[in-house]
Write a protein that holds these residues in place. Structure first.
Motif, PDB file in Angstrom:
ATOM      1  N   CYS A 186       0.830  -1.218   0.000  1.00  0.00           N
ATOM      2  CA  CYS A 186       0.000   0.000   0.000  1.00  0.00           C
ATOM      3  C   CYS A 186       0.857   1.256   0.000  1.00  0.00           C
ATOM      4  O   CYS A 186       0.560   2.231  -0.691  1.00  0.00           O
ATOM      5  N   CYS A 187       1.930   1.257   0.771  1.00  0.00           N
ATOM      6  CA  CYS A 187       2.836   2.416   0.800  1.00  0.00           C
ATOM      7  C   CYS A 187       3.510   2.625  -0.552  1.00  0.00           C
ATOM      8  O   CYS A 187       3.625   3.757  -1.036  1.00  0.00           O
ATOM      9  N   LEU A 188       3.963   1.546  -1.163  1.00  0.00           N
ATOM     10  CA  LEU A 188       4.587   1.655  -2.485  1.00  0.00           C
ATOM     11  C   LEU A 188       3.593   2.150  -3.523  1.00  0.00           C
ATOM     12  O   LEU A 188       3.934   2.961  -4.396  1.00  0.00           O
ATOM     13  N   LEU A 189       2.367   1.679  -3.444  1.00  0.00           N
ATOM     14  CA  LEU A 189       1.330   2.133  -4.368  1.00  0.00           C
ATOM     15  C   LEU A 189       1.045   3.621  -4.172  1.00  0.00           C
ATOM     16  O   LEU A 189       0.920   4.362  -5.149  1.00  0.00           O
ATOM     17  N   ALA A 190       0.968   4.062  -2.924  1.00  0.00           N
ATOM     18  CA  ALA A 190       0.714   5.476  -2.644  1.00  0.00           C
ATOM     19  C   ALA A 190       1.852   6.352  -3.154  1.00  0.00           C
ATOM     20  O   ALA A 190       1.622   7.421  -3.742  1.00  0.00           O
ATOM     21  N   VAL A 191       3.096   5.919  -2.952  1.00  0.00           N
ATOM     22  CA  VAL A 191       4.252   6.688  -3.443  1.00  0.00           C
ATOM     23  C   VAL A 191       4.246   6.729  -4.961  1.00  0.00           C
ATOM     24  O   VAL A 191       4.514   7.776  -5.573  1.00  0.00           O
ATOM     25  N   THR A 192       3.928   5.612  -5.599  1.00  0.00           N
ATOM     26  CA  THR A 192       3.877   5.561  -7.066  1.00  0.00           C
ATOM     27  C   THR A 192       2.807   6.501  -7.612  1.00  0.00           C
ATOM     28  O   THR A 192       3.053   7.255  -8.560  1.00  0.00           O
ATOM     29  N   VAL A 193       1.633   6.491  -7.010  1.00  0.00           N
ATOM     30  CA  VAL A 193       0.555   7.377  -7.458  1.00  0.00           C
ATOM     31  C   VAL A 193       0.952   8.831  -7.265  1.00  0.00           C
ATOM     32  O   VAL A 193       0.701   9.682  -8.121  1.00  0.00           O
ATOM     33  N   PHE A 194       1.608   9.147  -6.163  1.00  0.00           N
ATOM     34  CA  PHE A 194       2.066  10.518  -5.914  1.00  0.00           C
ATOM     35  C   PHE A 194       3.071  10.962  -6.972  1.00  0.00           C
ATOM     36  O   PHE A 194       2.966  12.070  -7.517  1.00  0.00           O
ATOM     37  N   ILE A 195       4.045  10.117  -7.261  1.00  0.00           N
ATOM     38  CA  ILE A 195       5.079  10.480  -8.241  1.00  0.00           C
ATOM     39  C   ILE A 195       4.463  10.662  -9.628  1.00  0.00           C
ATOM     40  O   ILE A 195       4.791  11.613 -10.344  1.00  0.00           O
ATOM     41  N   VAL A 196       3.564   9.774 -10.026  1.00  0.00           N
ATOM     42  CA  VAL A 196       2.891   9.915 -11.323  1.00  0.00           C
ATOM     43  C   VAL A 196       2.084  11.213 -11.345  1.00  0.00           C
ATOM     44  O   VAL A 196       2.093  11.954 -12.336  1.00  0.00           O
ATOM     45  N   GLY A 197       1.404  11.527 -10.249  1.00  0.00           N
ATOM     46  CA  GLY A 197       0.639  12.770 -10.175  1.00  0.00           C
ATOM     47  C   GLY A 197       1.511  14.002 -10.300  1.00  0.00           C
ATOM     48  O   GLY A 197       1.134  14.976 -10.956  1.00  0.00           O
ATOM     49  N   VAL A 198       2.684  13.970  -9.703  1.00  0.00           N
ATOM     50  CA  VAL A 198       3.600  15.106  -9.807  1.00  0.00           C
ATOM     51  C   VAL A 198       4.042  15.295 -11.252  1.00  0.00           C
ATOM     52  O   VAL A 198       4.046  16.413 -11.776  1.00  0.00           O
ATOM     53  N   PHE A 199       4.412  14.205 -11.921  1.00  0.00           N
ATOM     54  CA  PHE A 199       4.857  14.326 -13.305  1.00  0.00           C
ATOM     55  C   PHE A 199       3.737  14.758 -14.245  1.00  0.00           C
ATOM     56  O   PHE A 199       3.961  15.553 -15.161  1.00  0.00           O
ATOM     57  N   VAL A 200       2.534  14.270 -14.017  1.00  0.00           N
ATOM     58  CA  VAL A 200       1.401  14.698 -14.841  1.00  0.00           C
ATOM     59  C   VAL A 200       1.104  16.177 -14.590  1.00  0.00           C
ATOM     60  O   VAL A 200       0.847  16.938 -15.521  1.00  0.00           O
ATOM     61  N   GLY A 201       1.177  16.603 -13.343  1.00  0.00           N
ATOM     62  CA  GLY A 201       0.960  18.017 -13.026  1.00  0.00           C
ATOM     63  C   GLY A 201       2.001  18.913 -13.658  1.00  0.00           C
ATOM     64  O   GLY A 201       1.680  19.983 -14.190  1.00  0.00           O
ATOM     65  N   ILE A 202       3.247  18.492 -13.628  1.00  0.00           N
ATOM     66  CA  ILE A 202       4.313  19.282 -14.258  1.00  0.00           C
ATOM     67  C   ILE A 202       4.099  19.345 -15.765  1.00  0.00           C
ATOM     68  O   ILE A 202       4.259  20.394 -16.381  1.00  0.00           O
ATOM     69  N   TYR A 203       3.725  18.220 -16.370  1.00  0.00           N
ATOM     70  CA  TYR A 203       3.480  18.209 -17.810  1.00  0.00           C
ATOM     71  C   TYR A 203       2.337  19.154 -18.172  1.00  0.00           C
ATOM     72  O   TYR A 203       2.440  19.938 -19.114  1.00  0.00           O
ATOM     73  N   LEU A 204       1.239  19.087 -17.417  1.00  0.00           N
ATOM     74  CA  LEU A 204       0.098  19.945 -17.734  1.00  0.00           C
ATOM     75  C   LEU A 204       0.408  21.418 -17.486  1.00  0.00           C
ATOM     76  O   LEU A 204      -0.100  22.290 -18.192  1.00  0.00           O
ATOM     77  N   ALA A 205       1.241  21.705 -16.501  1.00  0.00           N
ATOM     78  CA  ALA A 205       1.582  23.095 -16.204  1.00  0.00           C
ATOM     79  C   ALA A 205       2.510  23.682 -17.260  1.00  0.00           C
ATOM     80  O   ALA A 205       2.475  24.884 -17.525  1.00  0.00           O
ATOM     81  N   THR A 206       3.348  22.851 -17.872  1.00  0.00           N
ATOM     82  CA  THR A 206       4.304  23.357 -18.852  1.00  0.00           C
ATOM     83  C   THR A 206       3.856  23.132 -20.293  1.00  0.00           C
ATOM     84  O   THR A 206       4.549  23.553 -21.217  1.00  0.00           O
ATOM     85  N   ALA A 207       2.712  22.470 -20.501  1.00  0.00           N
ATOM     86  CA  ALA A 207       2.214  22.238 -21.858  1.00  0.00           C
ATOM     87  C   ALA A 207       1.862  23.583 -22.491  1.00  0.00           C
ATOM     88  O   ALA A 207       1.325  24.466 -21.828  1.00  0.00           O
ATOM     89  N   PRO A 208       2.178  23.743 -23.751  1.00  0.00           N
ATOM     90  CA  PRO A 208       1.867  25.022 -24.393  1.00  0.00           C
ATOM     91  C   PRO A 208       0.364  25.260 -24.454  1.00  0.00           C
ATOM     92  O   PRO A 208      -0.407  24.363 -24.764  1.00  0.00           O
ATOM     93  N   PHE A 209      -0.020  26.469 -24.106  1.00  0.00           N
ATOM     94  CA  PHE A 209      -1.428  26.848 -24.129  1.00  0.00           C
ATOM     95  C   PHE A 209      -1.826  27.133 -25.566  1.00  0.00           C
ATOM     96  O   PHE A 209      -1.236  27.978 -26.227  1.00  0.00           O
ATOM     97  N   GLU A 210      -2.810  26.406 -26.056  1.00  0.00           N
ATOM     98  CA  GLU A 210      -3.280  26.632 -27.414  1.00  0.00           C
ATOM     99  C   GLU A 210      -4.466  27.573 -27.372  1.00  0.00           C
ATOM    100  O   GLU A 210      -5.493  27.278 -26.784  1.00  0.00           O
ATOM    101  N   ASN A 211      -4.277  28.717 -27.987  1.00  0.00           N
ATOM    102  CA  ASN A 211      -5.330  29.717 -27.995  1.00  0.00           C
ATOM    103  C   ASN A 211      -6.423  29.280 -28.958  1.00  0.00           C
ATOM    104  O   ASN A 211      -6.160  28.958 -30.109  1.00  0.00           O
ATOM    105  N   GLU A 212      -7.660  29.254 -28.488  1.00  0.00           N
ATOM    106  CA  GLU A 212      -8.764  28.797 -29.325  1.00  0.00           C
ATOM    107  C   GLU A 212      -9.251  29.888 -30.272  1.00  0.00           C
ATOM    108  O   GLU A 212     -10.108  29.648 -31.095  1.00  0.00           O
ATOM    109  N   TYR A 213      -8.743  31.087 -30.139  1.00  0.00           N
ATOM    110  CA  TYR A 213      -9.170  32.195 -30.991  1.00  0.00           C
ATOM    111  C   TYR A 213      -8.078  32.523 -31.996  1.00  0.00           C
ATOM    112  O   TYR A 213      -6.909  32.439 -31.702  1.00  0.00           O
TER     113      TYR A 213
END
Length: 73
Positions: A10-37
């Motif tokens: 359970c601890c390993l699963l929680a750490v894995t989910v946290f690390i994946v969440g951090v990387f997904v958050g970093i990716y979404l924060a640095t992804a280029p914003f595509e202007n819809e207009y």
């Protein structure tokens, strides 16, 4: 003994989910914003009180007619 193994898994699963969440958050924060207009789309202008074409200057959208800044960009 089984409880220790379950707790470790359970601890390993929680750490894995946290690390994946951090990387997904970093990716979404640095992804280029595509202007819809584009330069030719119209947006409602509260100053002109009609839909007007917009122009982009320094990454921000402005009314082509009166220069009012549009949106929260």
């Amino acid at each position: 003994m089984n409880e220790i193994i379950i707790n470790v898994i359970c601890c390993l699963l929680a750490v894995t989910v946290f690390i994946v969440g951090v990387f997904v958050g970093i990716y979404l924060a640095t992804a280029p914003f595509e202007n819809e207009y584009t330069e030719y789309d119209d947006m409602y202008c509260f100053e002109c009180e009609i839909e007007m074409s917009v122009k982009e200057k320094n990454g921000k959208l402005y009314c082509k007619n009166c220069g009012l800044k549009h949106g929260g960009f």
